[in-house]
Design a protein around this motif. Structure first.
Motif, short mmCIF file in Angstrom:
data_model
loop_
_atom_site.label_atom_id
_atom_site.label_comp_id
_atom_site.label_asym_id
_atom_site.label_seq_id
_atom_site.Cartn_x
_atom_site.Cartn_y
_atom_site.Cartn_z
N PHE A 141 -6.79 -21.50 21.74
CA PHE A 141 -5.71 -20.78 22.41
C PHE A 141 -6.19 -20.18 23.73
CE2 PHE A 141 -4.55 -20.51 17.84
CZ PHE A 141 -3.42 -21.31 17.91
N ALA A 170 -2.12 -15.13 20.28
CA ALA A 170 -1.42 -16.25 19.66
C ALA A 170 -1.03 -15.89 18.23
CB ALA A 170 -2.30 -17.50 19.68
N TYR A 171 -0.16 -16.69 17.64
CA TYR A 171 0.29 -16.40 16.28
C TYR A 171 0.49 -17.69 15.49
CZ TYR A 171 4.89 -17.49 18.31
OH TYR A 171 5.93 -18.11 18.95
N GLY A 225 1.51 -21.15 16.70
CA GLY A 225 0.30 -21.82 17.14
C GLY A 225 -0.30 -22.73 16.10
N GLY A 245 -9.61 -13.92 14.59
CA GLY A 245 -8.31 -13.87 13.95
C GLY A 245 -8.11 -12.60 13.15
N GLN A 292 -5.89 -14.24 17.73
CA GLN A 292 -4.75 -14.85 17.06
C GLN A 292 -4.47 -14.11 15.76
OE1 GLN A 292 -4.66 -16.59 14.02
NE2 GLN A 292 -6.84 -16.83 13.59
#
Length: 315
Positions: free
Chosen positions: A5, A11-12, A51, A244, A285
């Motif tokens: 990303f 991001a998700y 994502g 993450g 993310q």
């Protein structure tokens, strides 16, 4: 470089429902769900700009754990391959593949083919595993699963690289003069390491392109992120790493039913403000999970998140 990303933007993604049904997170409606439901959820997430979609990995669940874990665990490679065929943009994450259960060349064959077929959408998430019986039944070493995983990751770096005839020499695994086609669509598959133990954190630092914590509270993330950065610097690793986090359960809007006191609910602005705190902690993310009573409610939540919350995550 294996960054997935864009740096500096939160991001998700999401773990798919239905494909794993632990009582820790599965909703009641999932028990009667079908492949049609799974497909519609995946398509909704793809349309909403998620994502990645993630699937879990267990070979077999012993009776002693089945009450809590259930025995519903779809095969990750088969599931992600199916999803590749019915989606267009969303990346495909194994969260996490217990690669120590399989020889590295078997894992490489499966995931290289998946990346090839999906046009380069694979993210290989890996973990050590925790169920002794499934290691024992396939002849894998549960007691030394950490060391096995470390060597497996080294072997996979070679086996998932661009060479048709990869070579590796280790304590447990060695191979050369054995060709595997097709190769992955990319020269390097991103590898994200799951787990929050000291050993998993070290593994993520020195062998991973990303870290997948297992539900760590927000307050614990900065110290572990700092530790990973410290370990990478000490090892002379200068390539980027992606961090993450698994968020609290979410519900966009006012649910009108009991979603649980730990669920974040409310208007898009309030949810986005809360989730932006993850970026401030160093997270790249977030993996989100929505409370729902049926598939329609879940797909509505996914759509609402993509259209209302996601545009505010990077304000």
């Amino acid at each position: 470089m294996a960054r997935v990303f864009t740096e500096g933007r939160l991001a998700y993604g999401m773990q798919l429902p239905i494909q794993s049904q632990s009582t820790l997170y599965a909703e009641a409606w999932e028990a009667g769900a079908t492949v049609v439901d799974l497909a519609e959820v995946a398509r909704a997430a793809d349309r909403a700009g998620f994502g990645y979609l993630a699937t879990c990995d267990h070979v077999a669940i012993p009776r002693r754990l089945a009450g809590a874990m259930s025995t519903v665990w779809y095969d990750p490679v088969a599931t992600l391959a199916y999803l590749a065929g019915i989606t267009e943009q969303v990346r495909l994450l194994s969260h996490v593949a217990i690669v120590g259960l399989r020889h590295p060349l078997i894992t490489a064959k499966q995931y290289a083919t998946l990346d090839h077929l999906s046009g380069g959408r694979l993210i290989l998430g890996v973990g050590a595993g925790h169920v002794a019986e499934e290691f024992e039944v396939v002849g894998a070493d549960f007691a030394r699963r950490g060391a096995v995983l470390d060597e497996t990751l080294d072997a996979l770096r070679a086996a998932l690289g661009p060479e048709e005839y990869p070579e590796f020499e280790g304590e447990r695994f060695s191979f050369k003069d054995l060709g595997q086609l097709p190769r992955p669509a990319r020269a390097r598959i991103p590898v994200w390491v799951g787990g929050s133990s000291p050993a998993a954190v070290r593994r993520a630092a020195v062998r991973g392109d990303g870290w997948l914590p297992q539900g760590d509270p927000r307050g614990e993330l900065p110290a572990r992120i700092a530790r990973i950065r410290q370990l990478r610097e000490a090892a002379g690793i200068t390539e980027p790493v992606e961090f993450g986090a698994i968020t609290e359960a979410l519900y966009v809007g006012e649910p009108g039913w009991a979603t649980g006191r730990r669920t974040l609910t409310g208007k898009a602005e309030a949810l986005a403000e809360s989730l932006r705190e993850y970026a401030a902690l160093g997270v790249d993310q977030i993996q989100v999970r929505f409370r729902s009573r049926d598939r329609a409610e879940l797909t509505d939540q996914i759509t609402a998140f993509g259209t209302e919350v996601a545009p505010l995550l990077n304000d």
